[in-house]
Design an enzyme around this catalytic site. Structure first.
Site, short mmCIF file in Angstrom:
data_model
loop_
_atom_site.label_atom_id
_atom_site.label_comp_id
_atom_site.label_asym_id
_atom_site.label_seq_id
_atom_site.Cartn_x
_atom_site.Cartn_y
_atom_site.Cartn_z
N LYS A 122 0.82 -1.21 0.00
CA LYS A 122 0.00 0.00 0.00
C LYS A 122 0.85 1.27 0.00
CE LYS A 122 -3.96 -2.24 0.38
NZ LYS A 122 -3.46 -3.61 0.31
N ASP A 170 -11.50 -2.04 0.04
CA ASP A 170 -11.42 -0.88 0.94
C ASP A 170 -11.64 0.44 0.21
OD1 ASP A 170 -10.85 -2.76 2.84
OD2 ASP A 170 -8.69 -2.43 2.79
N TYR A 184 -15.15 -8.51 -0.08
CA TYR A 184 -14.13 -9.55 -0.18
C TYR A 184 -14.16 -10.56 0.97
CZ TYR A 184 -11.66 -6.18 2.82
OH TYR A 184 -11.33 -5.32 3.82
N TRP A 238 -6.85 -14.46 -0.01
CA TRP A 238 -5.89 -13.46 0.47
C TRP A 238 -5.95 -13.60 1.99
CZ3 TRP A 238 -4.38 -8.31 -2.02
CH2 TRP A 238 -3.78 -7.44 -1.10
N ASN A 248 -5.11 -12.98 5.71
CA ASN A 248 -4.55 -11.98 6.62
C ASN A 248 -4.22 -12.53 8.00
OD1 ASN A 248 -4.67 -9.62 4.90
ND2 ASN A 248 -6.90 -9.74 5.08
N ASP A 270 -0.54 -5.00 10.50
CA ASP A 270 -0.44 -3.56 10.28
C ASP A 270 -1.60 -2.78 10.89
OD1 ASP A 270 -2.24 -4.66 8.52
OD2 ASP A 270 -1.48 -3.65 6.74
#
Length: 803
Positions: free
Chosen positions: A45, A122, A166, A225, A227, A232
């Site tokens: 990001k 997001d 998602y 994906w 996490n 973070d």
């Protein structure tokens, strides 16, 4: 077309925070090749041209860096997937934006990249007016642009699409009834894979039934994906535990699985090593039970390999990585120069303090000018003479265990670069395990602290006489709790003094933070024994709060379906919330020191035998401020009797000691009820001082009247309005000046916890206005100026804070 069938498994660099360096990614590719992983998705990001400035093409220098990564990945048999996130401000109906999107991806394709991803996670699902007129929904807009780009790139075998919905918790009204997902499933070209995170953004488990439902709606198996190890969203959390909660049998319902790991590169050895074990266990040819994936077994194997890395004598920026079972090659890796401030959330909100880069060519920090004598003594005791005089486990000075006055054996000196033991590394992993689960040692720490807090009436000062066996049980559990806290302090020392400085860069802020919290908890448990007032209403309410022995993390208190960022701090936060001042976050969260020190510290309640050393210490401090002149001091106890004497004599239960390997090096003093204390001082302490220091005629030495006047001034006359809100006082006359200021903060926090437990709702401290360092120290701990000295003919500034 083989890539369309291959199960994609590897790493997605998609977190907020420090993007990894090129050399770090090269080491990552070595790891991935060694452990059988096959896919890397580039999507940090903080690459501005990945998200914020997605329209801009890369400069020639940036092109060279990307080409280097692409070639390196492909040379190791890895699929390099380039991801772009245009969703924040793209106008889907704009031919100009579509052309810029194609231009950007064509530039990356010309560098040799053959796999791509378009991410719409997001973002605001609402559309601008132009898009609303052109598309029936945001899903139609996203799918139309994605299909167009996919065809433009020649329909590459690996092309990923991340939807705005998602995970299950973001679907409206549900996965099976979501109009958004139905549009994606029906209109997205069938060879484009859809990214999914599971039931939550950070899913505790992935179930076959849940994935089957998603597969049905999307009309294709999703790509996860994952996490699980992403950290973070909380600057106090790190996840070193194994890949867990994903059965290998899920593969039949998945296009692939990419792990989004910790921001700190060195923290990802175990997560990625165990992901490789999971992948190998899920292959069809491994049907033997011996090859079934077991997280604990995978963790043991990863720990064994990581131990070799951790104990390599390498400077920061260097790394040794095994390329085959019999040898190693060295790879140079440059660390980023500092810790960039992370955005306040990874799909949540949190602030991160910067950790500047510090020189690590030695394990000891530069000396503080006011501590030269102690530093010199420390250096001498690190030598052979010290080793011959003391046993390795001895500590000078008493460290009470459960108030018994017993010595808690320390772990000796921590200086120098040495080897981390496997038990220490396993402890570190258990203390920084997974977002929904603590390791065994962390669970034990929380359970014991909860039990000790709930049952502190068994050893209270004025409670009913408990049965001896009950008090013995309390002391036994307290002893085990204190021992584990000591292990945590020793772990901090060993990480700082360890050989692998690259690991220190990444892990230090977390072991430092937990060390500080453990010091406070350890001191508080020692204080509970015989010092807590069992009839205090404040104590009763504190003991009943956060009664959750059966829970494994703070997030569990909020419900099993909560995202991990709901409750901040990980294990440090969970321990913090079990203390009386757990809601005072500013007492626990501060940036790490510029120079980490491997010195072993301990915080504990005061004992009478400490008085001689404390008096000697404040006398030396006074002499330094007076330029070493001793002629104006009539008696060696004068300074101690003025600065420390009243509190040590009349309020010893609110005095806390700081000690290092040499013994006592500081203390803080507290007064629970200032008006009552002042009356007792007039009734007993001042008469005692008149007897101890009779007048000496024309002597130039301070006489009784001078000393009494100074003591009375120290008590002060504080307005009733102040004492109503701030009934307690803290005194910092013997607060040490240390390189790691957090140690002083921890010392004061232990005192505030004791005052709060016995009913105090607020504390104040008087500081000279010229003492900028102390004013800054207290301000950072939440103290605010509440009274100016001029209002009562005194120079001091009064700072206070509520508890």
């Amino acid at each position: 077309m083989e890539e369309k069938q291959r199960f994609l498994c590897g790493v997605v660099e998609g977190f907020y925070g420090r993007p990894w360096s090129i050399d770090q990614r090269k080491v990552l590719f070595q790891w991935m090749q060694l452990w059988g992983l096959n896919t890397y998705l580039y999507g940090p990001k903080d690459d501005l041209k990945h998200r914020l400035l997605w329209r801009e093409v890369y400069s020639p220098e940036e092109e060279g860096q990307l080409r280097t990564l692409i070639v390196e990945a492909q040379s190791r048999g890895l699929q390099f997937v380039y991801a772009l996130s245009p969703g924040q401000d793209i106008v889907f109906s704009s031919s100009c934006d579509l052309a810029l999107l194609k231009r950007k991806l064509r530039q990356v394709a010309d560098l040799g990249c053959q796999a791509f991803a378009i991410l719409f996670d997001d973002i605001d699902a609402s559309m601008c007016q132009a898009d609303s007129e052109a598309f029936a929904s945001s899903a139609h807009a996203q799918v139309t642009v994605t299909n167009e780009v996919y065809r433009f790139l020649g329909e590459p075998p690996v092309f990923l699409f991340c939807p705005t919905e998602y995970c299950s918790s973001l679907c409206s009204p549900s996965v099976s009834k979501s109009p958004y997902l139905q549009t994606v499933g029906e209109d997205l070209l069938p060879d484009i894979s859809v990214i999914w995170t599971g039931s939550k953004v950070i899913s505790r488990k992935l179930s076959v039934d849940g994935l089957a439902e998603v597969k049905s709606v999307l009309q294709r198996p999703p790509l996860i994906w994952d996490n699980l190890h992403a950290n973070d969203y909380d600057s106090r959390r790190l996840f070193l535990g194994p890949f867990k909660g994903r059965e290998p049998g899920l593969r039949s319902n998945l296009r692939g699985l990419l792990l989004n790991p910790n921001c700190e590169f060195e923290a990802n050895y175990i997560p990625l090593h165990t992901l490789g074990s999971w992948l190998r266990a899920g292959k069809e040819e491994t049907k033997d039970e011996e090859f079934d994936y077991c997280p604990d077994r995978a963790l043991t194997a990863a720990l064994h390999d990581w131990m070799e890395e951790l104990n390599q004598p390498l400077q920061a920026g260097r790394h040794t990585i095994r390329t085959d079972p019999h040898g190693y090659v060295q790879t140079s890796r440059c660390k980023t120069s500092d810790w960039s401030d992370r955005p306040s959330t990874f799909r949540g909100t949190s602030a991160l303090a910067k950790l500047p880069v510090f020189p690590l060519n030695s394990s000891s920090p530069p000396s503080s000018p006011t501590l030269e004598d102690r530093e010199k003594q420390m250096g001498e005791k690190k030598g052979s003479s010290y080793s011959s005089q003391k046993s390795p486990g001895s500590r000078p000075g008493p460290v009470p265990s459960g108030g018994q006055g017993e010595k808690v054996q320390g772990r000796g000196m921590c200086g120098g670069k040495g080897l981390l033991s496997e038990s220490q590394v396993r402890l570190m992993v258990g203390l920084h395990y997974l977002p929904h689960e603590h390791g065994p040692s962390a669970q034990k720490l929380l359970q014991d602290l909860t039990w000790l807090k709930t049952n502190c009436h068994l050893v209270s000062t004025n409670g009913k006489k408990a049965q001896p066996q009950k008090a013995e049980e309390w002391h036994g559990r307290a002893s085990r709790f204190l021992s584990l806290c000591e292990d945590i302090a020793q772990l901090h020392c060993s990480v700082v003094g360890g050989a692998n400085r690259a690991v220190l860069y990444d892990l230090y802020p977390y072991v430092w933070d937990l060390r500080n919290t453990a010091l406070v908890a350890k001191a508080f448990v020692c204080w509970l024994d015989g010092r807590v007032q069992s009839d205090s209403s404040a104590l009763g309410s504190w003991r009943n709060c956060f009664h959750w022995c059966g829970k494994t993390t703070g997030a569990d208190m909020m419900g099993v379906d909560s995202e991990p960022w709901v409750f901040k701090g990980g294990l440090s936060g969970d321990v913090q919330m079990l203390l009386p001042i757990g809601s005072c976050s500013e007492l626990f969260t501060h940036p790490p020191p510029l120079f980490p020190t491997s010195r072993l510290y301990n915080v504990r309640p005061y004992h009478n035998k400490d008085k001689v050393e404390l008096y000697r210490m404040v006398r030396q401090l006074h002499l330094r401020t007076q330029g070493g002149q001793e002629s104006n001091i009539a008696h060696p106890d004068v300074i101690g009797d003025r600065c420390l004497g009243p509190c040590l004599a009349l309020s010893p239960e609110y005095s806390f000691i700081l000690e290092d390997e040499l013994g006592v090096c500081g203390c803080v003093l507290g007064i629970l009820d200032v008006p009552s204390f002042a009356k007792r001082c007039q009734a007993s302490w001042i008469p005692a001082m008149r007897d101890k220091y009779p007048p000496k005629g024309n002597s130039t030495h301070p006489n009784t009247q001078d000393l009494i006047r100074l003591i009375e001034e120290d008590q002060g006359e504080y307005p009733d309005s102040l004492l109503h809100h701030f009934p307690s006082q803290v005194r910092l006359d013997a607060l040490p000046e240390l390189v790691d200021i957090s140690v002083s903060r921890t010392l004061l926090t232990a005192l505030l916890a004791a005052l709060k437990a016995n009913g105090s709702q607020g504390v104040f401290c008087e500081v000279q206005p010229t003492d900028r360092q102390r004013l800054e120290f207290l301000t950072k701990l939440g103290f605010l100026e509440i009274l100016r000295g001029e209002a009562r003919s005194r120079e001091g500034v009064v700072l206070g804070r509520l508890l």
